[in-house]
Design a protein around this motif. Structure first.
Motif, mmCIF file in Angstrom:
data_model
loop_
_atom_site.group_PDB
_atom_site.id
_atom_site.type_symbol
_atom_site.label_atom_id
_atom_site.label_comp_id
_atom_site.label_asym_id
_atom_site.label_seq_id
_atom_site.Cartn_x
_atom_site.Cartn_y
_atom_site.Cartn_z
ATOM 1 N N LYS A 199 -47.028 -16.835 2.327
ATOM 2 C CA LYS A 199 -46.661 -15.706 1.458
ATOM 3 C C LYS A 199 -45.206 -15.809 1.020
ATOM 4 C CE LYS A 199 -47.626 -11.549 2.741
ATOM 5 N NZ LYS A 199 -47.818 -10.375 3.626
ATOM 6 N N GLN A 251 -48.546 -14.576 -8.463
ATOM 7 C CA GLN A 251 -48.822 -13.200 -8.037
ATOM 8 C C GLN A 251 -50.247 -13.094 -7.503
ATOM 9 O OE1 GLN A 251 -46.630 -10.398 -8.061
ATOM 10 N NE2 GLN A 251 -48.314 -9.714 -6.764
ATOM 11 N N ASP A 252 -51.202 -13.767 -8.184
ATOM 12 C CA ASP A 252 -52.592 -13.759 -7.691
ATOM 13 C C ASP A 252 -52.675 -14.363 -6.290
ATOM 14 O OD1 ASP A 252 -53.469 -12.629 -10.015
ATOM 15 O OD2 ASP A 252 -54.072 -14.518 -10.964
ATOM 16 N N TYR A 254 -50.317 -14.594 -4.049
ATOM 17 C CA TYR A 254 -49.675 -13.686 -3.086
ATOM 18 C C TYR A 254 -50.641 -12.563 -2.701
ATOM 19 C CZ TYR A 254 -46.190 -10.685 -0.908
ATOM 20 O OH TYR A 254 -45.494 -9.917 -0.012
ATOM 21 N N ASP A 255 -51.357 -12.017 -3.726
ATOM 22 C CA ASP A 255 -52.325 -10.939 -3.448
ATOM 23 C C ASP A 255 -53.442 -11.436 -2.535
ATOM 24 O OD1 ASP A 255 -50.840 -9.327 -5.085
ATOM 25 O OD2 ASP A 255 -52.127 -9.571 -6.846
ATOM 26 N N GLN A 258 -52.104 -11.674 0.902
ATOM 27 C CA GLN A 258 -51.892 -10.327 1.438
ATOM 28 C C GLN A 258 -53.212 -9.719 1.913
ATOM 29 O OE1 GLN A 258 -49.129 -8.758 1.900
ATOM 30 N NE2 GLN A 258 -49.726 -6.615 2.192
ATOM 31 N N VAL A 259 -54.267 -9.859 1.090
ATOM 32 C CA VAL A 259 -55.565 -9.267 1.443
ATOM 33 C C VAL A 259 -56.159 -9.937 2.678
ATOM 34 C CG1 VAL A 259 -57.963 -9.034 0.665
ATOM 35 C CG2 VAL A 259 -56.084 -8.449 -0.866
ATOM 36 N N LYS A 320 -61.955 -10.934 -5.512
ATOM 37 C CA LYS A 320 -61.746 -9.489 -5.421
ATOM 38 C C LYS A 320 -63.039 -8.753 -5.109
ATOM 39 C CE LYS A 320 -57.774 -9.561 -8.547
ATOM 40 N NZ LYS A 320 -57.263 -9.244 -9.899
#
Length: 881
Positions: A199, A251-252, A254-255, A258-259, A320
C-alpha cells in the motif's frame, strides 16, 4: 571530420595572390571540397535523434552534436582557412557564395547546440535524480526543483522557449516518471508482498505522478501572475494523459489493497483458523481469498496502458462485486422505503428489480464461499450464512408484499380509470367544473384526462410479466392496447395545443368578436368531457371532428388577423405622421421669416391631414369585411361586433393622442435645440429698437400653430355608438352645426395641455433673450434722440474752434466704424436675429451727423474767409490812399 588544408603557398598580400589564376583555381577546388564535407556533416547531424525515451537522452544528444560541430567550427577559424576565404572573396570567385552559406549554417547550428548544452546542463542534476534516484522520496523532492529549473530555461534560453522544444522535453520527463512507476508497481509481485508495504509503495507512486502535474500547474500559475513571461500553453494531452491514467490505476490498486486488508484478512485471522481445526482447509480458504486478486496478478495486458482501459475497468468492476457481500444487507435495509430505480422503471416492478439485483449480488458471492465447506461450518461462516439467509428471506417477503399490493390495487382501480372521460376542464385553477360554469372565456381549459396512474399500470404490467408474476387479465388487456392509448393521447394533446396556441393569438376584443365560434368549438369538446371514455369506440371520430372544426376556426382567425394588420398599418401611418415639417433654408445664413415658417408648416400639414383622413375613412370598410366573415352581414352596425367597433375606435383615440403628443414633443425639442429654424429682424422704430415681427406676434403664431396641430383631430369623425359608421353633423341651432370628432377628448388630455404650455414658455424665452440683447444697441440712441437742427444751431452760436469740429467728427465717424464691427447675426436656440438693417440704420444716422457737422464747419469757414478777405481789401485800399 578534418578539413584538408591547401598545399599551395599562400604567402603574400591577399590582393596580389588573388590575381594569380593558378592559385585561385586551386583554392576554388579546395573550397568545393570543404563545402561538400561540411554540408554532409550537417546533414548527418540533423538526421540524428536522441537515443532513448528519457530526458537524459536529449542532454546526451545535444552534447554529442555540440562536440562534433564545435570541432568542425574550430577548423574553419584556422588562419589558412580564413586566408583562403579572403583570397576567394578578393578574386570574386563564384564558389565563395556557396561556401559562405554552408559556413553560416554551420555557425547557426553550432550556436544552437552550444546554447542548448549550456541550459540543459543546468537540468542534468535533477534529471539524474529523477532517473537513478533511490525510492520515490527522491523523485518527489526532485520534481518541484526540476520544474522551477525548466521555467528558467523557458525564460532565458533562445531555443527552449518554444513549444516544439519544451513540450518534447517535458514529455520525456513524464515518460521517465512513468517508467519509475512501471518498475516499482509490478502487479505480478505486488500482491505477494506485505500488504502494508505494498500500500505504501502504491501510494508513493501515485503521489509522484500527481506531483508532476501539480508542480506544472503551480509554475504555470506563477508565470501568469508575473505578467511578463511567456505563458505555458502546452499540449496537456501529451504531458498528462498517460500519467493521469496511471494515477487512476494506482488509486484502484490502493483500493484493492485496502479492501483485502481491512475486510478480509482481518476476518480470516488466527481465531478463525483455530476454530476450523483444519489448517490445511483453512489455508485453502485463505488461498480462495487471495484468489480475489489473482486476476490482477495474471493479467495478459498492461494495466498502465491507456489502450487497456476497458479491460482494466472490467477487472476492477469484477473485484468490487466480489467484495460487496456485507454491503448488500445495509443497502437493502437503508432503501426499503425508497429504493433506487433504474431509468424508466415503474415504482413497484422497479423496487422488485432492485431487490432481485441485490439478491443476485449476495448469492453469487456466497456460492463462491460454498466451494470451501469448512468456511461455512465455522462460527464466522455460520454467522455469514445466517445473515445471507435472513436477507434473502426478507427480500422474498418484500417482493411478495409489493406484488400483492399492486395486484389488488390494480384490479380495484383499473376499471374506474377506464371510465374516465377523454377530456376534463379546469377553470380558474379548479380541476373540474359543472356544465353551467363552462363558458366561452379563456379561463376554461380542456386537458387530456388520461390518468398517469393508468399509464403507470400499463408499464408495471409489462415489467411484472418480465419478472414472472401472473398479472390480472384486465391489466394484460390494457397493456396490449398501450399503442392505441398513446396514439389517442398524443392526437388529443396536439389538437388541444393547436387550439390553445390559436387562442393565445387572440386579444380580448377578438375573443369577444369570435364568441359564437368559440362556444361552438367548446360545445364539440364537451362531448369528450361528458360522454366519451377510454372504453368508447368513437374516440378517433371525435378527434377528426374536433380537428376539422379547429382548422376552420384557424382559417377565420387568420382572415381576421389580416384585416387587423391592415387596420393597424393605417393607424401606424397616422401615428407616425410629422405635423411639423420645417422649410429648408433658402441660402447660406438666410432663413424663412416667422410668418413664412409657420405658413409652410400649415400648408404641409393640410396635405398630410388629407392623407391621414383617407387612411382613417378606409377603416370602416375593413371592419365591414370582418363583419361579413363573422356575422354574415355588411351593415357596419352588427351587434356581434359592437365591442370590436369600440376596440378599434379606442385604438384610434390612442393613436391620435400619441400623434399629437409626439409631434408637440418633437416641436418642443426643435425649439430647445441650438439649430435656428426661422429668422426675425431688428429694426429702428424711433425712439426704440424692436424685433420685426415682435415677440408678441411670434408668440401668437406659435400658439396658433400648436392649436392647429391639436385641431387636426377635428378631421377624424367619431362613429355612432355600436357601429363603425361616422356620426352625421348635428344641428344644435339654426346656424350652428356640430361634428362629433376626437378633438374634444384629445384636446383635454392633460399631457397634451402641459406640452402646449411648455412649448409657449420655451418659445418666449429666446425672444426675451433677444430683446434683452437689443438693449446693447441703446448706447447709440443719442444718434436719433437728439434734435440735429437744435444741436447745430447751438454749436454755430458758440462758434467753436476747428479742433472742436474735429473732435465731434471723429466721435461720429468712430461710432459708424464701431457698428461695422458688430456681428450681423445672433442665433438664440431656434431663432436667428438679423442685425444688418439695424446696423445700416445706425451707420446712416452717424453719417448724417457727420454731414451736418461738415456743413456747419463749411459755413463757419466761409464766413471767416469772407471776413478775412474784407480785411485784406480794406488794408490794401488804405495803403493806396
Amino acid at each position: 571530420i578534418k578539413l584538408e588544408m591547401p598545399t599551395i603557398n599562400l604567402d603574400g598580400e591577399v590582393t596580389v595572390v588573388a590575381t594569380v589564376p593558378e592559385v585561385v583555381e586551386a583554392l576554388e577546388s579546395c573550397a568545393m571540397t570543404w563545402r561538400k564535407l561540411i554540408s554532409t556533416a550537417l546533414e548527418e547531424q540533423l538526421k540524428k535523434v536522441p537515443q532513448g525515451n528519457g530526458p537524459l537522452a536529449e542532454v546526451d544528444f545535444w552534447r554529442e552534436r555540440n562536440g562534433t560541430l564545435s570541432a568542425l567550427t574550430e577548423q574553419t577559424k584556422l588562419p589558412d582557412v580564413q586566408k583562403v576565404l579572403e583570397i576567394l572573396q578578393e578574386a570574386e570567385s563564384e564558389h565563395i557564395v556557396g561556401l559562405q552559406i554552408v559556413l553560416s549554417d554551420l555557425r547557426k547550428h553550432h550556436e544552437e547546440a552550444l546554447d542548448n548544452v549550456k541550459f540543459l546542463s543546468t537540468l542534468e542534476r535533477y534529471l539524474k535524480n529523477l532517473t537513478y534516484g533511490t525510492g520515490f522520496n527522491v523523485v518527489l523532492d526532485t520534481i518541484p526543483s526540476l520544474m522551477n529549473a525548466l521555467r528558467m530555461v523557458w525564460i532565458i534560453s533562445r531555443h527552449y522557449n518554444k513549444d516544439e522544444r519544451m513540450v518534447p522535453l517535458m514529455e520525456r520527463i513524464a515518460w521517465e516518471i512513468s517508467r519509475r512507476v512501471y518498475k516499482v508497481v509490478d502487479l505480478h509481485a505486488l500482491f505477494k508482498e506485505n500488504r502494508a508495504a505494498a500500500k505504501k509503495k502504491v501510494a508513493e507512486a501515485k503521489s509522484a505522478l500527481e506531483q508532476w502535474k501539480k508542480c506544472y500547474f503551480a509554475v504555470r500559475a506563477q508565470i501568469e501572475t508575473s505578467g511578463i513571461e511567456q505563458h505555458w500553453e502546452f499540449d496537456r494531452k501529451r504531458l498528462f494523459e498517460k500519467t493521469d491514467y496511471m494515477t487512476s490505476v494506482c488509486q484502484d490498486l490502493y483500493d484493492v489493497l485496502q479492501v483485502t486488508t481491512e475486510e478480509f484478512y482481518n476476518i480470516f485471522g488466527p481465531e478463525l483458523k483455530a476454530v476450523t481445526g483444519d489448517p490445511k482447509h483453512f489455508d485453502d480458504l485463505l488461498r480462495g481469498v487471495n484468489g480475489l486478486t489473482s486476476p490482477m496478478e495474471e493479467l495478459t495486458f498492461d494495466p498502465f496502458s491507456i489502450k487497456s482501459t476497458h479491460d482494466w475497468k472490467l477487472i476492477m468492476e469484477e473485484f468490487k462485486e466480489e467484495v460487496s457481500v456485507e454491503n448488500v444487507k445495509q443497502i437493502f435495509v437503508q432503501n426499503l422505503k425508497d429504493p433506487p430505480l433504474y431509468k424508466n422503471h415503474p415504482p413497484v416492478a422497479g423496487a422488485i428489480y432492485w431487490s432481485r439485483s441485490l439478491f443476485h449480488r449476495i448469492k453469487r458471492t456466497i456460492i463462491r464461499f460454498q466451494e470451501v465447506e469448512e468456511l461455512l461450518t465455522s462460527e464466522r461462516g455460520k454467522e455469514v450464512k445466517q445473515i445471507y439467509l435472513q436477507v434473502a428471506k426478507r427480500m422474498k417477503e418484500y417482493e411478495d408484499q409489493k406484488y400483492n399490493q399492486w395486484r389488488d390495487g390494480t384490479e380495484q382501480i383499473l376499471p374506474l380509470l377506464l371510465k374516465n372521460t377523454l377530456l376534463t376542464v379546469i377553470t380558474g385553477g379548479a380541476s373540474s367544473v359543472t356544465e353551467e360554469s363552462v363558458t366561452t372565456t379563456k379561463s376554461v381549459c380542456f386537458i387530456v384526462n388520461f390518468s398517469p396512474v393508468l399509464q403507470e399500470i400499463i408499464v408495471e404490467t409489462k415489467y411484472m410479466e418480465q419478472l414472472g408474476f401472473p398479472v390480472p387479465e384486465i391489466a394484460r388487456y390494457v397493456a396490449l392496447q398501450e399503442d392505441k392509448y398513446l396514439r389517442y393521447t398524443n392526437r388529443l394533446k396536439n389538437m388541444l395545443d393547436r387550439y390553445y396556441k390559436l387562442m393565445g393569438t387572440l386579444n380580448e376584443a377578438e375573443t369577444k368578436l369570435l364568441d359564437d365560434h368559440i362556444q361552438e368549438l367548446q360545445r364539440i369538446f364537451k362531448s369528450g368531457q361528458r360522454r366519451l371514455s377510454w372504453n368508447s369506440l368513437g374516440i378517433g371520430d371525435f378527434i377528426v371532428r374536433c380537428t376539422q372544426v379547429i382548422r376552420k376556426f384557424e382559417s377565420l382567425v387568420c382572415q381576421i388577423h389580416n384585416y387587423s394588420e391592415d387596420i393597424s398599418n393605417k393607424l401606424l401611418f397616422i401615428e407616425s405622421t410629422n405635423l411639423f415639417k420645417f422649410p429648408l433654408s433658402k441660402n447660406g445664413d438666410e432663413l424663412p421669416t416667422a410668418k413664412d415658417f409657420f405658413e409652410y408648416i400649415k400648408c404641409e400639414r393640410v396635405k398630410d391631414v388629407a392623407h391621414m383622413v383617407r387612411k382613417y375613412t378606409a377603416i370602416p370598410q375593413l371592419l365591414i369585411q370582418v363583419e361579413g366573415r363573422v356575422a354574415k352581414t355588411n351593415s357596419g352596425k352588427s351587434q356581434k361586433l359592437t365591442s370590436y367597433y369600440a376596440y378599434w375606435e379606442n385604438r384610434t383615440y390612442q393613436v391620435l393622442t400619441q400623434l399629437i403628443l409626439k409631434n408637440l414633443q418633437a416641436f418642443n425639442a426643435a425649439v430647445l435645440a441650438n439649430v435656428p429654424l426661422l429668422q426675425t429682424e431688428a429694426v429702428l422704430s424711433v425712439p426704440e429698437i424692436i424685433l420685426q415681427p415682435n415677440a408678441s406676434e411670434i408668440d401668437k403664431m406659435t400658439v396658433q400653430c400648436i392649436r392647429d396641430c391639436v385641431e387636426v383631430t377635428k378631421h377624424f369623425v367619431r362613429w355612432m355608438r355600436g357601429t363603425c359608421i361616422e356620426c352625421p353633423p348635428q344641428r344644435v341651432k339654426e346656424d350652428e352645426v356640430i361634428t362629433f370628432s376626437f378633438y374634444s377628448d384629445v384636446s383635454q388630455n392633460p399631457l397634451i395641455t402641459e406640452q402646449a404650455v411648455l412649448i409657449t414658455q420655451n418659445v418666449h424665452k429666446p425672444l426675451a433673450s433677444l430683446s434683452k440683447y437689443l438693449n446693447q444697441w441703446k448706447r447709440y440712441d443719442l444718434l436719433w434722440k437728439l434734435d440735429k437742427g437744435v444741436v447745430m444751431e447751438r454749436l454755430a452760436a458758440e462758434k467753436p474752434a476747428c479742433i472742436t469740429f474735429d473732435e465731434e467728427l471723429q466721435f461720429y465717424m468712430k461710432l459708424a466704424q464701431e457698428v461695422t464691427q458688430q456681428p450681423l447675426i445672433k442665433d438664440e436656440q431656434f431663432i436667428r436675429l438679423q442685425l444688418a438693417a439695424l446696423a445700416y440704420t445706425v451707420q446712416e444716422n452717424a453719417r448724417g451727423w457727420v454731414i451736418s457737422l461738415g456743413k456747419l464747419l463749411n459755413e463757419s469757414a466761409r464766413e471767416e474767409l469772407f471776413s478775412l478777405q474784407e480785411e485784406i481789401q480794406v488794408g490794401v485800399f488804405g495803403s493806396c490812399w
